[in-house]
Design an enzyme around this catalytic site. Structure first.
Site, PDB file in Angstrom:
ATOM      1  N   ARG A 104      76.705 -36.941  32.475  1.00 28.28           N
ATOM      2  CA  ARG A 104      77.185 -35.974  33.465  1.00 28.28           C
ATOM      3  C   ARG A 104      76.509 -34.616  33.320  1.00 28.28           C
ATOM      4  NH1 ARG A 104      83.641 -37.383  33.957  1.00 28.28           N
ATOM      5  NH2 ARG A 104      83.442 -38.619  35.868  1.00 28.28           N
ATOM      6  N   GLY A 130      82.852 -43.246  35.364  1.00 25.66           N
ATOM      7  CA  GLY A 130      82.482 -42.797  34.037  1.00 25.66           C
ATOM      8  C   GLY A 130      82.360 -43.943  33.045  1.00 25.66           C
ATOM      9  N   GLY A 167      87.097 -42.102  39.862  1.00 25.24           N
ATOM     10  CA  GLY A 167      88.131 -41.922  40.873  1.00 25.24           C
ATOM     11  C   GLY A 167      87.542 -41.435  42.186  1.00 25.24           C
TER      12      GLY A 167
HETATM   13  C1  3PG Z   1      86.747 -38.068  35.787  1.00 25.32           C
HETATM   14  O1  3PG Z   1      86.467 -38.167  34.602  1.00 25.32           O
HETATM   15  O2  3PG Z   1      87.089 -39.040  36.480  1.00 25.32           O
HETATM   16  C2  3PG Z   1      86.616 -36.718  36.436  1.00 25.32           C
HETATM   17  O3  3PG Z   1      86.029 -35.800  35.565  1.00 25.32           O
HETATM   18  C3  3PG Z   1      87.968 -36.249  36.922  1.00 25.32           C
HETATM   19  O4  3PG Z   1      88.829 -36.093  35.832  1.00 25.32           O
HETATM   20  P1  3PG Z   1      90.400 -36.231  36.036  1.00 25.32           P
HETATM   21  O5  3PG Z   1      90.652 -37.681  36.392  1.00 25.32           O
HETATM   22  O6  3PG Z   1      91.028 -35.815  34.748  1.00 25.32           O
HETATM   23  O7  3PG Z   1      90.788 -35.315  37.175  1.00 25.32           O
HETATM   24 MG    MG Z   2      89.015 -40.301  35.771  1.00 25.00          MG
END
Ligand code: 3PG
Ligand code: MG
Length: 399
Positions: free
Chosen positions: A41, A356, A380
């Site tokens: 990232r 991720g 997400g």
């Molecule tokens: C992720 O890792 O999916 C993004 O950085 C968003 O993080 P979060 O799900 O904690 O909002």
């Molecule tokens: Mg996430």
């Protein structure tokens, strides 16, 4: 879509101007050492940051890391990220030890043209994630004070209605960064007339996280392959016993319903690797899905399943993959994820890896990233995009 881009901003000239960049530098850290275990990232925002540095902007980067609860928490500090970002940029990154306090103010004020600062974790402030508009707005005011323009390059966070994603662009001239543009361009190929067969592979632990996307994808895809921890709730819905495997009991009925409506498009594992415990050295065996012992838990898909999924992937022209097939972090349970990843690279298809964990799996297993069409930085976010949801961060750029 009327989104202004980084190139539009660069064309106006940014030399000497402060540009606030929202990045998603939420990288995995080793629990013991605190070291960054996958810097994908960070590398993904280099094109945007590099262009701004080159153009002589004062670059102020902000991000979240993990899920701290609105107050400083050292285990979620972005400090190691500042170090790594500096190495990758080839110039030191000035790190502010708070997000909008004295350290941030002086760090930003001291920036010379072409220099980069990183603010401490946005989520050390309750205003970042608050549901209360006024509380979010007040925090957004403080952040916006650090920029003359705003660039959103945090694709992984565009599905969050957070101050730095949603409220800051309402306060500053705003554009989409290179990463956000590229991600949206690629994902829009999947939603508008994908070349067929279009095969989607879903894994990961929770069915409940994937339900909406399964619903949205069923009418569009030719095949939906389901592995990972979530497959056991589907197997249970087929009337099978799953031992002590991950199971979302309240989702069984929903899964049964999905299977009925899926018209045979959904493919489930036929064999799984079961173990005595969730541990790297646990005794394990491969069994048929109708023979999972009551005291054991499934931690990977089996070889016959890999072969079946690979056969379904081989004619595909478009592939989307989100979620590992098993506990790939443990060598004994990595074969399923590796096998599927390899099958995806062998297909003569445009392939997108979303998320991720899957992206980290590709790199952790030592697979060649360039053999995939695109590796998304958003888990997400990419799922919500495919669901057809309005993404607050994108909507904010359109206004
Ligand atoms: C992720 O890792 O999916 C993004 O950085 C968003 O993080 P979060 O799900 O904690 O909002
Ligand atoms: Mg996430």
């Amino acid at each position: 879509m009327s989104i202004r881009t980084l190139d539009d901003l660069l064309a106006e000239g940014v030399s000497g101007r402060r540009v606030l960049v929202r990045a998603d530098l939420n990288v995995p850290l080793d629990k013991q050492t605190g070291q960054i275990t996958d810097d994908g990232r960070i590398r993904a925002v280099l094109p945007t940051l590099g262009a701004l540095v080159e153009a002589g902007a004062k670059v102020v980067v902000c991000s979240h890391l993990g899920r701290p609860k609105g107050a400083p928490d050292p285990q979620f500090s972005l400090s190691p990220v500042a170090g790594r970002l500096g190495e990758l940029l080839g110039a030191p990154v000035h790190f502010a030890t708070d997000t909008v306090g004295d350290s941030a103010r002086s760090t930003v004020a001291d920036l010379a043209d072409g220099q980069v600062a990183l603010l401490e974790n946005l989520r050390f402030n309750a205003g970042e994630t608050s549901k209360d508009e006024a509380e979010r707005g007040a925090f957004a005011d403080q952040l916006a004070a650090f920029g003359d323009a705003y660039v959103d390059d945090a694709f992984g966070a565009v599905h969050r209605k957070h101050a730095s994603v949603y409220d800051v662009p309402a306060r500053l001239p705003h554009v989409a960064g290179r990463l956000v543009l590229r991600e949206v361009e690629v994902l829009s190929k999947l939603t508008s007339e994908p070349e067929r067969p279009y095969v989607v592979v879903l894994g990961g632990s929770k069915v409940s996280d994937k339900l909406a996307v399964i619903e949205a994808l069923l009418p569009t895809v030719d095949r939906l392959l389901i592995g990972g921890g979530m497959c056991f709730t589907f197997l249970k819905a087929q009337g099978l016993e799953v031992g002590t495997s991950l199971l979302e009991k309240d989702m069984v009925e929903t899964c049964r319903n999905l299977l009925e409506r899926a018209d045979g498009k959904i493919l489930l594992p036929v064999d799984v690797v079961v173990a005595d415990a969730f541990a790297p050295d646990a005794a394990h065996d491969t069994v048929r899905v109708d023979g999972i012992p009551s005291h054991r838990l499934g931690l990977d898909i089996g070889p016959e399943t890999v072969a079946g999924f690979a056969a379904a992937l081989s004619p595909a022209k478009t592939i989307f993959w989100n979620g590992p097939m098993g506990v790939f972090e443990m060598a004994a349970f990595a074969a399923g994820t590796r096998g599927i990843a390899e099958a995806i690279t062998k297909a003569d298809a445009f392939s997108v890896v979303g998320g991720g964990d899957s992206a980290a799996a590709v790199r952790a297993l030592g697979l060649d990233e360039s053999s995939f069409g695109h590796i998304s930085t958003g888990g997400g976010a990419s799922l919500e995009y495919l669901e057809g949801k309005t993404l607050p961060g994108i909507a904010a750029l359109e206004n």
